[in-house]
Design a protein around this motif. Structure first.
Motif, PDB file in Angstrom:
ATOM      1  N   LYS A  46      16.497  10.929   3.273  1.00 32.19           N
ATOM      2  CA  LYS A  46      17.848  10.697   2.754  1.00 32.19           C
ATOM      3  C   LYS A  46      18.759  11.901   2.955  1.00 32.19           C
ATOM      4  O   LYS A  46      19.994  11.760   2.922  1.00 32.19           O
ATOM      5  N   ARG A  47      18.182  13.047   3.178  1.00 31.93           N
ATOM      6  CA  ARG A  47      18.996  14.255   3.361  1.00 31.93           C
ATOM      7  C   ARG A  47      19.802  14.204   4.664  1.00 31.93           C
ATOM      8  O   ARG A  47      20.770  14.934   4.831  1.00 31.93           O
ATOM      9  N   ASP A  48      19.390  13.339   5.588  1.00 32.91           N
ATOM     10  CA  ASP A  48      20.153  13.143   6.830  1.00 32.91           C
ATOM     11  C   ASP A  48      21.080  11.948   6.608  1.00 32.91           C
ATOM     12  O   ASP A  48      20.789  10.822   7.026  1.00 32.91           O
ATOM     13  N   SER A  49      22.213  12.194   5.938  1.00 26.88           N
ATOM     14  CA  SER A  49      23.101  11.082   5.555  1.00 26.88           C
ATOM     15  C   SER A  49      23.695  10.366   6.764  1.00 26.88           C
ATOM     16  O   SER A  49      24.038   9.184   6.696  1.00 26.88           O
ATOM     17  N   GLY A  50      23.773  11.069   7.891  1.00 24.04           N
ATOM     18  CA  GLY A  50      24.359  10.456   9.076  1.00 24.04           C
ATOM     19  C   GLY A  50      23.471   9.416   9.720  1.00 24.04           C
ATOM     20  O   GLY A  50      23.956   8.434  10.281  1.00 24.04           O
ATOM     21  N   ARG A  51      22.140   9.601   9.659  1.00 27.34           N
ATOM     22  CA  ARG A  51      21.233   8.684  10.351  1.00 27.34           C
ATOM     23  C   ARG A  51      20.366   7.859   9.402  1.00 27.34           C
ATOM     24  O   ARG A  51      19.671   6.931   9.839  1.00 27.34           O
ATOM     25  N   TYR A  52      20.349   8.197   8.125  1.00 30.67           N
ATOM     26  CA  TYR A  52      19.467   7.504   7.187  1.00 30.67           C
ATOM     27  C   TYR A  52      19.849   6.035   7.039  1.00 30.67           C
ATOM     28  O   TYR A  52      21.033   5.692   6.902  1.00 30.67           O
ATOM     29  N   ARG A  53      18.829   5.147   7.115  1.00 21.36           N
ATOM     30  CA  ARG A  53      19.015   3.710   6.886  1.00 21.36           C
ATOM     31  C   ARG A  53      18.019   3.249   5.826  1.00 21.36           C
ATOM     32  O   ARG A  53      16.800   3.412   6.009  1.00 21.36           O
ATOM     33  N   PRO A  54      18.512   2.677   4.707  1.00 21.19           N
ATOM     34  CA  PRO A  54      17.600   2.224   3.642  1.00 21.19           C
ATOM     35  C   PRO A  54      16.549   1.253   4.186  1.00 21.19           C
ATOM     36  O   PRO A  54      16.858   0.349   4.965  1.00 21.19           O
ATOM     37  N   GLY A  55      15.294   1.461   3.807  1.00 22.39           N
ATOM     38  CA  GLY A  55      14.202   0.579   4.180  1.00 22.39           C
ATOM     39  C   GLY A  55      13.551   0.919   5.506  1.00 22.39           C
ATOM     40  O   GLY A  55      12.451   0.413   5.820  1.00 22.39           O
ATOM     41  N   GLU A  56      14.190   1.746   6.332  1.00 22.03           N
ATOM     42  CA  GLU A  56      13.646   2.039   7.664  1.00 22.03           C
ATOM     43  C   GLU A  56      12.318   2.786   7.573  1.00 22.03           C
ATOM     44  O   GLU A  56      11.383   2.507   8.340  1.00 22.03           O
ATOM     45  N   CYS A  57      12.199   3.726   6.622  1.00 16.98           N
ATOM     46  CA  CYS A  57      10.954   4.485   6.482  1.00 16.98           C
ATOM     47  C   CYS A  57       9.791   3.564   6.119  1.00 16.98           C
ATOM     48  O   CYS A  57       8.688   3.692   6.667  1.00 16.98           O
ATOM     49  N   PHE A  58      10.016   2.655   5.193  1.00 15.58           N
ATOM     50  CA  PHE A  58       8.940   1.773   4.755  1.00 15.58           C
ATOM     51  C   PHE A  58       8.508   0.832   5.880  1.00 15.58           C
ATOM     52  O   PHE A  58       7.316   0.549   6.045  1.00 15.58           O
ATOM     53  N   LYS A  59       9.471   0.371   6.669  1.00 12.31           N
ATOM     54  CA  LYS A  59       9.150  -0.511   7.796  1.00 12.31           C
ATOM     55  C   LYS A  59       8.345   0.244   8.850  1.00 12.31           C
ATOM     56  O   LYS A  59       7.347  -0.259   9.380  1.00 12.31           O
ATOM     57  N   LYS A  60       8.750   1.480   9.125  1.00 11.98           N
ATOM     58  CA  LYS A  60       8.071   2.283  10.147  1.00 11.98           C
ATOM     59  C   LYS A  60       6.679   2.684   9.675  1.00 11.98           C
ATOM     60  O   LYS A  60       5.733   2.775  10.458  1.00 11.98           O
ATOM     61  N   TRP A  61       6.547   2.917   8.383  1.00 12.03           N
ATOM     62  CA  TRP A  61       5.301   3.393   7.787  1.00 12.03           C
ATOM     63  C   TRP A  61       4.137   2.451   8.104  1.00 12.03           C
ATOM     64  O   TRP A  61       3.023   2.901   8.381  1.00 12.03           O
ATOM     65  N   THR A  62       4.414   1.155   8.075  1.00 12.17           N
ATOM     66  CA  THR A  62       3.349   0.161   8.282  1.00 12.17           C
ATOM     67  C   THR A  62       2.820   0.167   9.714  1.00 12.17           C
ATOM     68  O   THR A  62       1.748  -0.380   9.989  1.00 12.17           O
ATOM     69  N   THR A  63       3.576   0.788  10.645  1.00 11.64           N
ATOM     70  CA  THR A  63       3.132   0.816  12.049  1.00 11.64           C
ATOM     71  C   THR A  63       2.232   2.010  12.348  1.00 11.64           C
ATOM     72  O   THR A  63       1.660   2.104  13.432  1.00 11.64           O
ATOM     73  N   PHE A  64       2.078   2.935  11.392  1.00 12.49           N
ATOM     74  CA  PHE A  64       1.244   4.114  11.614  1.00 12.49           C
ATOM     75  C   PHE A  64      -0.210   3.741  11.348  1.00 12.49           C
ATOM     76  O   PHE A  64      -0.682   3.745  10.208  1.00 12.49           O
ATOM     77  N   GLU A  65      -0.926   3.442  12.409  1.00 15.24           N
ATOM     78  CA  GLU A  65      -2.305   2.976  12.268  1.00 15.24           C
ATOM     79  C   GLU A  65      -3.328   4.076  12.564  1.00 15.24           C
ATOM     80  O   GLU A  65      -4.528   3.865  12.463  1.00 15.24           O
ATOM     81  N   GLY A  66      -2.865   5.244  13.000  1.00 14.35           N
ATOM     82  CA  GLY A  66      -3.803   6.313  13.338  1.00 14.35           C
ATOM     83  C   GLY A  66      -4.198   6.253  14.800  1.00 14.35           C
ATOM     84  O   GLY A  66      -4.009   5.247  15.481  1.00 14.35           O
ATOM     85  N   SER A  67      -4.780   7.352  15.293  1.00 13.76           N
ATOM     86  CA  SER A  67      -5.196   7.428  16.699  1.00 13.76           C
ATOM     87  C   SER A  67      -6.290   8.471  16.836  1.00 13.76           C
ATOM     88  O   SER A  67      -6.670   9.137  15.874  1.00 13.76           O
ATOM     89  N   GLY A  68      -6.789   8.594  18.064  1.00 10.54           N
ATOM     90  CA  GLY A  68      -7.832   9.595  18.325  1.00 10.54           C
ATOM     91  C   GLY A  68      -7.321  11.013  18.182  1.00 10.54           C
ATOM     92  O   GLY A  68      -8.087  11.945  17.969  1.00 10.54           O
ATOM     93  N   LYS A  69      -5.997  11.197  18.357  1.00  7.27           N
ATOM     94  CA  LYS A  69      -5.379  12.507  18.187  1.00  7.27           C
ATOM     95  C   LYS A  69      -4.295  12.396  17.126  1.00  7.27           C
ATOM     96  O   LYS A  69      -3.099  12.283  17.424  1.00  7.27           O
ATOM     97  N   PRO A  70      -4.673  12.383  15.843  1.00  5.21           N
ATOM     98  CA  PRO A  70      -3.709  12.153  14.776  1.00  5.21           C
ATOM     99  C   PRO A  70      -2.723  13.308  14.624  1.00  5.21           C
ATOM    100  O   PRO A  70      -3.013  14.448  14.958  1.00  5.21           O
ATOM    101  N   VAL A  71      -1.533  12.998  14.107  1.00 10.37           N
ATOM    102  CA  VAL A  71      -0.556  14.015  13.722  1.00 10.37           C
ATOM    103  C   VAL A  71      -0.885  14.415  12.288  1.00 10.37           C
ATOM    104  O   VAL A  71      -0.873  13.568  11.386  1.00 10.37           O
ATOM    105  N   THR A  72      -1.206  15.669  12.080  1.00 12.69           N
ATOM    106  CA  THR A  72      -1.685  16.123  10.775  1.00 12.69           C
ATOM    107  C   THR A  72      -0.645  16.979  10.067  1.00 12.69           C
ATOM    108  O   THR A  72       0.443  17.234  10.588  1.00 12.69           O
ATOM    109  N   GLY A  73      -1.020  17.437   8.877  1.00 12.39           N
ATOM    110  CA  GLY A  73      -0.133  18.302   8.094  1.00 12.39           C
ATOM    111  C   GLY A  73       0.210  19.597   8.787  1.00 12.39           C
ATOM    112  O   GLY A  73       1.203  20.251   8.429  1.00 12.39           O
ATOM    113  N   ALA A  74      -0.592  20.002   9.778  1.00 15.05           N
ATOM    114  CA  ALA A  74      -0.293  21.237  10.513  1.00 15.05           C
ATOM    115  C   ALA A  74       1.058  21.157  11.208  1.00 15.05           C
ATOM    116  O   ALA A  74       1.729  22.172  11.399  1.00 15.05           O
TER     117      ALA A  74
END
Length: 753
Positions: A46-74
């Motif tokens: 939400k801090r990016d008021s210019g590009r933020y769209r309500p609900g977009e994060c939740f919709k995108k979240w469901t597509t993150f299924e993981g992979s052999g080379k995951p993106v981690t907290g690092a």
């Protein structure tokens, strides 16, 4: 329990408005992988008021299924580091340093819990014209374009937001129009909504737009915090001595400090703002990262907002420039200890560090081993590693027993391991304590010493080493070895290692060119005198000039020793009854005895062994060990043979009267003359010697190309043309080997005939 970093806290350092779409997605994937929720990603987005769209994060979240080379907290950790976050020292107390962790100051100056607030005062005589004129005159040149906004719009939450605004008039024009008008700011800047107020950009623009690329001078940054009382904000900003050009009250919950950063370009601006925000955050000002933008809007003074005035609190506060403030910040965070009173310690002296090498070096101190090529310096350091591991003598000195880390920068792993076993075998030592020796093989993987030091500390932090041996340092050397300040920075890395680990640091360096016999031990090491002055102990090897007579004497000893060993094995009774003490010292007599004492087959074996030892004698070199010590009295020179692969002390004194190479018996007047001549020669070091040094060292000991030579000179601030280098190659006895990659090699003397 595993140490876990709060990624949500780290995201306060990461502004989504500055991220690409893929980077924004990576943050979401990392949060999901580490067990956070979609709501937390959404709140941050939400801090990016210019590009933020309500609900977009939740919709995108469901597509993150993981992979052999995951993106981690690092990924988030690195983003935070790139934006000024540094791990606190308190975070390090209960976990090992990370591979890329830096040992850095916390830059804490202010305790916000104890600082007293400083009130701000609204101007008694409200003069909007004077307010905005002072602001413009303080921040801008008359010819610079100023961006400002008076038009606003309301979002769904009823919050007033600025429009793009104007940006095509100069500060001089605006000031002139203000003074020609009736005193109404609205006549010049446009009428504003009193419920919303008005804004102004603090960096000059090019008159074509209001984006970062339209900023012409990266002069100022905005420091604003609305999470504490106005009075405390005022006090902390002043206590931090921020180089504030103008401080403005926003008419709301915060002060807007326009801080001088005086950056040359956008990249430098980002780095300086990251540094500024890091210092502010560590001292209690929790700054919104969206304020990093160099074209950011700030509150315009001389304006009323919701019944409150936006006004200048003060101008020209704190330090006068970024450079002065940066130097002050670094100075008050130098981490240096306070002075100690001698009176307090006189009757209760602290205990000295125990010796590592008795009579030479204490634990936690530094030792430099210097010598020329062929001296077997690496073998000597391997011998020292073994002596510490086994708790035995190294050369003439007893060593404390403990764990040692040998940092091998030059040899491949197999060669290094074989060398350790060869030395054990040559000394006849049983490998009782080889578990005390760790070898870190870094050939082909070494990095400059200032980058290697924190990595080494991290690896060694819990190993309880009493010594770290770095061999050789030319592989990690940075800068010009003849530069005192650059070499001081280099050797300071050894202090960091010794301080952090409580271990002695031992390293080796090569001699300068030319004969060394007439020099003092501390003058022989190549490069800056820092190398000689920095270590607590300097052990120096200088080669002795072996005479033919001495070699004959050593051959005689070797032959006698072989025959004696054979007599002891095959006819000990004859050895006891028929061989005199004088005979034991004569190769000729022992050979005569062999004809009577042992059979022909044993004689043949003895002769074969004699040939082997004679070759070994001829392959020996003789060395004198001298030193300069800080903690102990100077020791008498130690003479020794380098009998590959080990050094053996000259116990019988054969070498005590031998002169070092390049030094001979001369009358006093001749020595004085040579000394004056040598001093003059040193002061006007020839181009040929300089070029020889560059060829030997610019490519870490490997033959260089013409390009390597040019780049080395460039690194020292001296520009040399390719044609000049090629002239030197011919002039100083070198050639370009076109069959081996066009490298520069020395021309053999036979080739010159």
């Amino acid at each position: 329990m595993e140490h876990k970093i709060d990624l949500i806290a780290l995201l306060t350092y990461v502004d989504p408005a500055y991220l690409s779409y893929q980077e924004w997605v990576n943050v979401g994937m990392a949060l999901k992988y580490e067990g956070y929720t979609a709501s937390e990603w959404d709140d941050w987005s939400k801090r990016d008021s210019g590009r933020y769209r309500p609900g977009e994060c939740f919709k995108k979240w469901t597509t993150f299924e993981g992979s052999g080379k995951p993106v981690t907290g690092a990924t988030i950790t690195q983003m935070a580091k790139d934006n000024g976050w540094l791990p606190r020292s308190s975070d390090r107390e209960d976990h090992e340093l990370g591979w890329e962790d830096e040992i850095a100051s916390d830059y804490v100056i202010v305790d916000k819990n104890w600082i007293e607030g400083k009130e701000i005062h609204e101007p008694k005589d409200w003069n909007p014209l004077q307010q905005i004129t002072t602001y413009l005159q303080t921040l801008f040149e008359a010819s610079e374009n100023v961006g400002y906004v008076t038009d606003t719009w309301q979002n769904d939450d009823g919050k007033y937001l600025p429009t793009k605004g104007a940006y095509d008039r100069t500060a001089g024009e605006l000031i002139e129009l203000l003074h020609k008008g009736s005193g109404d700011i609205g006549e010049v800047f446009g009428d504003y909504d009193p419920a919303a107020g008005a804004w102004i950009r603090f960096n000059p623009l090019d008159g074509k737009g209001v984006k970062n690329e339209n900023v012409t001078e990266f002069r100022y940054a905005l420091v604003e915090s609305d999470t504490m009382e106005i009075e405390k904000q005022n006090a902390i900003m002043r206590e931090l001595e921020l180089p504030i050009a103008v401080m403005v009250y926003s008419g709301g919950k915060s002060l807007h400090a326009i801080v001088r950063v005086e950056a040359a370009n956008y990249d430098e601006y980002r780095k300086r703002v990251d540094y500024l925000y890091n210092v502010c955050k560590r001292n209690g000002l929790n700054i919104d990262n969206q304020n990093r933008n160099p074209s950011r809007l700030s509150r315009m003074p001389g304006i009323e907002r919701n019944g409150k005035k936006q006004f200048i609190v003060d101008t020209n506060l704190g330090k006068s420039s970024w450079a002065e403030w940066h130097e002050w910040i670094e100075g008050v965070n130098d981490d240096l200890p306070d002075p100690e009173s001698l009176e307090n310690s006189w009757d209760n002296m602290p205990q000295l560090a125990p010796p590592l090498i008795h009579g030479v070096l204490r634990q936690g101190h530094k030792l430099l081993l210097a010598g020329p090529s062929k001296a077997g310096k690496s073998f000597s350091l391997i011998e020292l590693s073994i002596a510490i591991a086994e708790g035995i003598k190294w050369l003439s000195w007893q060593c404390a027993q403990g764990r040692v880390l040998y940092v091998n920068l030059e040899l491949d792993s197999a060669s290094c391991l074989h060398r350790f076993r060869d030395v054990y075998t040559a000394f006849g030592l049983p490998p009782r304590n080889i578990g005390n020796i760790d070898i870190w093989n870094l050939r082909g993987k070494s990095v400059p010493m200032d980058k290697l030091a924190p990595k080494l500390i991290r690896r060694a932090a819990k190993k309880n080493y009493i010594a770290v041996i770095v061999d050789p340092i030319y592989k990690v050397l940075t800068g010009d070895e003849n530069s005192a300040d650059q070499m001081a920075h280099f050797t300071n890395q050894f202090d960091k290692i010794a301080t952090e680990l409580g271990a002695s640091v031992i390293y080796c360096h090569h001699h300068s060119k030319g004969a060394q016999g007439g020099k003092k031990s501390m003058d022989r090491a190549s490069g800056s005198g820092v190398f000689a002055r920095d270590p607590d102990a300097l052990i120096d090897l200088v080669e002795l000039d072996i005479t033919e007579a001495l070699l004959k004497q050593e051959e005689n000893k070797a032959i006698c020793a072989v025959y004696k060993r054979f007599f002891q094995q095959y006819n000990p009774e004859y050895l006891r009854n028929s061989v005199s003490q004088d005979d034991l010292l004569s190769a000729k007599e022992m050979e005569e005895h062999s004809r009577r004492a042992i059979y022909n087959t044993e004689q043949a074996a003895a002769h074969a062994e004699i040939q082997r030892v004679l070759e070994a004698v001829r392959g020996r070199s003789a060395w004198r060990v001298e030193g300069t010590l800080r903690e102990y009295a100077k020791f008498k020179p130690v003479n020794m043979w380098f009998d590959y692969p080990v050094h053996r002390i000259d116990e019988v004194g054969s070498l005590k009267d031998i002169d070092p190479e390049g030094e001979s018996s001369q009358p006093p007047w001749k020595k004085a003359t040579d000394k004056r001549k040598g001093k003059a020669d040193k002061e006007r070091r020839s181009k040929a010697e300089e070029f020889e040094d560059v060829v030997d060292n610019c490519n870490f000991g490997e033959p260089p190309t013409v390009k390597d030579i040019i780049e080395w000179y460039a690194s020292t601030g001296k520009e040399v043309a390719e044609r000049t280098v090629r002239d030197w190659v011919k002039k100083f006895g070198y050639m370009i080997d076109k069959n081996n990659g066009n490298v520069i090699v020395k021309v053999d003397s036979d080739d010159n005939d």
